[in-house]
Write an enzyme that holds these catalytic residues in place. Sequence first.
Site, PDB file in Angstrom:
ATOM      1  N   ASP A  54      -6.919  -1.748   3.652  1.00  0.00           N
ATOM      2  CA  ASP A  54      -6.017  -2.890   3.260  1.00  0.00           C
ATOM      3  C   ASP A  54      -6.385  -4.179   4.064  1.00  0.00           C
ATOM      4  O   ASP A  54      -5.808  -5.352   3.543  1.00  0.00           O
ATOM      5  CB  ASP A  54      -4.637  -2.704   3.859  1.00  0.00           C
ATOM      6  N   GLU A  59      -5.236  13.909   7.252  1.00  0.00           N
ATOM      7  CA  GLU A  59      -5.221  14.920   5.902  1.00  0.00           C
ATOM      8  C   GLU A  59      -6.463  16.030   6.348  1.00  0.00           C
ATOM      9  O   GLU A  59      -6.075  17.051   6.261  1.00  0.00           O
ATOM     10  CB  GLU A  59      -5.937  14.102   4.848  1.00  0.00           C
ATOM     11  N   ASP A 108      -1.204  -0.896   5.856  1.00  0.00           N
ATOM     12  CA  ASP A 108      -1.666  -0.538   7.498  1.00  0.00           C
ATOM     13  C   ASP A 108      -2.901   0.108   7.543  1.00  0.00           C
ATOM     14  O   ASP A 108      -3.499   0.263   8.853  1.00  0.00           O
ATOM     15  CB  ASP A 108      -0.538   0.753   7.589  1.00  0.00           C
ATOM     16  N   SER A 162     -14.692   8.111   3.020  1.00  0.00           N
ATOM     17  CA  SER A 162     -14.637   6.786   2.645  1.00  0.00           C
ATOM     18  C   SER A 162     -13.643   6.223   1.562  1.00  0.00           C
ATOM     19  O   SER A 162     -13.400   7.057   0.812  1.00  0.00           O
ATOM     20  CB  SER A 162     -15.879   6.020   2.627  1.00  0.00           C
ATOM     21  N   LYS A 191     -14.536  17.605  -0.753  1.00  0.00           N
ATOM     22  CA  LYS A 191     -13.340  17.802  -1.013  1.00  0.00           C
ATOM     23  C   LYS A 191     -12.736  16.167  -1.280  1.00  0.00           C
ATOM     24  O   LYS A 191     -13.303  15.337  -0.558  1.00  0.00           O
ATOM     25  CB  LYS A 191     -12.173  18.351   0.124  1.00  0.00           C
ATOM     26  N   ASP A 223     -13.638  16.411   9.780  1.00  0.00           N
ATOM     27  CA  ASP A 223     -12.965  15.158   9.169  1.00  0.00           C
ATOM     28  C   ASP A 223     -11.777  14.903  10.126  1.00  0.00           C
ATOM     29  O   ASP A 223     -10.916  15.882  10.382  1.00  0.00           O
ATOM     30  CB  ASP A 223     -12.239  15.755   7.874  1.00  0.00           C
ATOM     31  N   ARG A 252     -13.882   8.189  -1.813  1.00  0.00           N
ATOM     32  CA  ARG A 252     -12.501   9.032  -2.008  1.00  0.00           C
ATOM     33  C   ARG A 252     -13.019  10.511  -1.904  1.00  0.00           C
ATOM     34  O   ARG A 252     -12.369  11.303  -2.572  1.00  0.00           O
ATOM     35  CB  ARG A 252     -11.806   8.790  -3.230  1.00  0.00           C
ATOM     36  N   GLN A 258     -14.232   4.079  -0.536  1.00  0.00           N
ATOM     37  CA  GLN A 258     -15.097   4.081  -1.779  1.00  0.00           C
ATOM     38  C   GLN A 258     -15.071   5.207  -2.493  1.00  0.00           C
ATOM     39  O   GLN A 258     -15.045   5.314  -3.878  1.00  0.00           O
ATOM     40  CB  GLN A 258     -16.312   3.212  -1.396  1.00  0.00           C
ATOM     41  N   ASP A 292       0.887  -1.333   0.108  1.00  0.00           N
ATOM     42  CA  ASP A 292       0.174  -0.103  -0.052  1.00  0.00           C
ATOM     43  C   ASP A 292       0.823   1.048   0.017  1.00  0.00           C
ATOM     44  O   ASP A 292       1.950   1.050   0.510  1.00  0.00           O
ATOM     45  CB  ASP A 292      -0.780  -0.134   1.351  1.00  0.00           C
TER      46      ASP A 292
END
EC number: 7.2.2.6
Length: 692
Positions: free
Chosen positions: A534, A362, A530, A390, A407, A358, A394, A392, A321
Amino acid sequence: MSQVDATAHGASIVSKPKPVEWTSVIGEAFKKLSPRVQVKNPVMFVVYLGSIVATLLWIQALRGNGEAPSGFIFAIAVWLWFTVLFANAAEALAEGRGKAQADALRATRQRVVARVLKEPKRESESWLTPSNELDVGVHLLVETGEIIPTDGEVVQGAASVDESAITGESAPVIREAGGDFCSVTGGTRVLSDWIVMRVTAKPGEAFLDRMIAMVEGAKRGKTPNEIALTILLVALTLIFLLVCVTLLPFSGFGTIVNGSGSVVTITVLIALLVCLIPTTIGALLSAVGIAGMSRMMKANVLATSGRAIEAAGDVDVLLLDKTGTITLGNREATKFYPAPRVDERALADAAQLASLADETPEGRSIVVLAKTAFNIRGRELHGAEAIAFSAQTRMSGINIDGRQIRKGAGSAIRAHVEAIGGVFPREVTSIVEEVSRRGSTPLVVSDGINVLGVVELKDIVKGGIKERFAELRAMGIKTVMITGDNKLTAAAIAAEAGVDDYLAEATPEDKLRLIREYQAEGRLVAMTGDGTNDAPALAQADVAVAMNSGTQAAKEAGNMVDLDSNPTKLLRVVEVGKQMIMTRGALTTFSVANDLAKYFAIIPAAFVATYPPLAALNIMGLHSPASAILSAVIFNALIIVVLIPLALQGIKYRAEPAARLLSRNLLIYGLGGIVAPFIGIKLIDILLTPFF
Ligand SMILES: Nc1ncnc2c1ncn2[C@@H]1O[C@H](COP(=O)(O)OP(=O)(O)OP(=O)(O)O)[C@@H](O)[C@H]1O
Ligand SMILES: [K+]
Ligand SMILES: [Mg+2]
């Protein structure tokens, strides 16, 4: 709270093993004489039974009606017992290192008093509970200087944590709510600030408990290869058993007695049997497995199954990853790039709004950048609806005051904006590409149908990676990076890290599918990761190394945890696996090749009286039949001792083609196995001659 200094014990699985205590190894070797232990190893069990029968024959001889001189039977019996004890000692020695490590870890796993919160908030009402009585799902508050009572995930706050008690690494790590760095391990300690954590481990099943169970080898089951080899060894043992049984009529039990009246004794038949069955590998097989486990520990990798270590030896594809595995993983917002006719401050404001709820690193770093660059402060989010990130979608964001602020990845925002009737400006596409080419992650910000611009998230490739990937290539292992990030960013990071291939814009399902595809081609796949996203891929991979810095889900899905969170650790993991397979192969080859010399030593000695021409086979010129047989038994026992260091340390592995390795090992251990006993048995015979 009651606190004991956990780090003062210096307990870590990397702690140096204590020097071997010979008295305890000898003690263990005798303890393992219990039939319940012996019966687990079929080859050695035959030797064990042989020792008992030989001992009984000796007692009979003492009473005056022995089948051979009592001194001879005694010597054979003693050396048969030594053979069993040497095998036991090899296993005890291999286990010894793990036991010392387990003791050190137990010192870390102390009972502390945890502060349980009524609500998952720092200010909530709280009470004290011993750490061994904490249920999954309860929330705890852990503050500066306190030991984290058990495993869990941070749900509020961020703290620097000293994990040296487990990883041996003294640099503190940040553990924070949201994202891939939220997992905390019981036994580690909060150095500064505070966290509210949710307990994820049942009492007695925390990481530290599992580590202790592992190093003690309590759960070490036999691997498929080990089982296959054991079946082969049992088959060989049965064949030789049959051979010796058919010779029984020639012994004292039988009626055929040659002219001089001498018979083949039971003692000699037992000696012959023990020398012919594969005792060398039988005695060392379990030590090789345990030593492999131990070597993994030394590399700071916690393997939850021997099968995974073995599979590591044959791995040919490694999937990694990107964020947090190849890169350091704390992606930070560094710059705002507004779209044409958009004010940079307006972009920063919208980006911050979209990030206030959030909890990912990030998101938090965007809030901070807007504050430092434009002095924009967060605001109350009354009546707002947070859209969580998420893997999925993004995308993340917020619905506030009638605005839909989002965003996320360029492609995700494009799809979102176009779906509600907007256009994705060409200029923004260029910014996204420019940021991506630098290896940074671009997050596009939108407000309704309007695209406001791009936030650049910087991440750093971990040091020394490129060289190590080159080494993996030399071993014949293909490295593939899989990331949820866009193609350009992926390409830039792939080039910088030196991976062979990459897959971009991958969802968790894509990661899983890629592994299945490789496996369908008959490849053995390793995966390191991680993140929670994953976890499915880690569960599917043959060898799954989770970063210790990663989430609980990732750590539970994997079959190994790398305490150093170093993706190139796989190199070491593969080495240990290859070493284990090679060592087992070499010892088996040696063990079987050994038989040849024993035919020449024992067969003529045993049957020369019955069939004199057999004397021609005595090419070693051994002193007498009795000394020849005893020498062979002694050699058979001593060779186990001689090979213990090899079993424990493993054969040195060099990165070269498998065929070359195989032919070299066949040469050394096959030829060595044939030649060594001729020399060894002759030498022992010379030393024994004065006694006969
Ligand atoms: N907090 C967030 N809000 C919105 N979008 C995000 C956020 N974090 C990441 N993204 C976007 O989603 C994409 C996928 O992120 P994610 O962390 O799931 O990647 P991944 O699949 O784990 O891959 P890797 O960890 O290898 O980069 C990122 O490339 C980024 O564009
Ligand atoms: K043998
Ligand atoms: Mg990730």
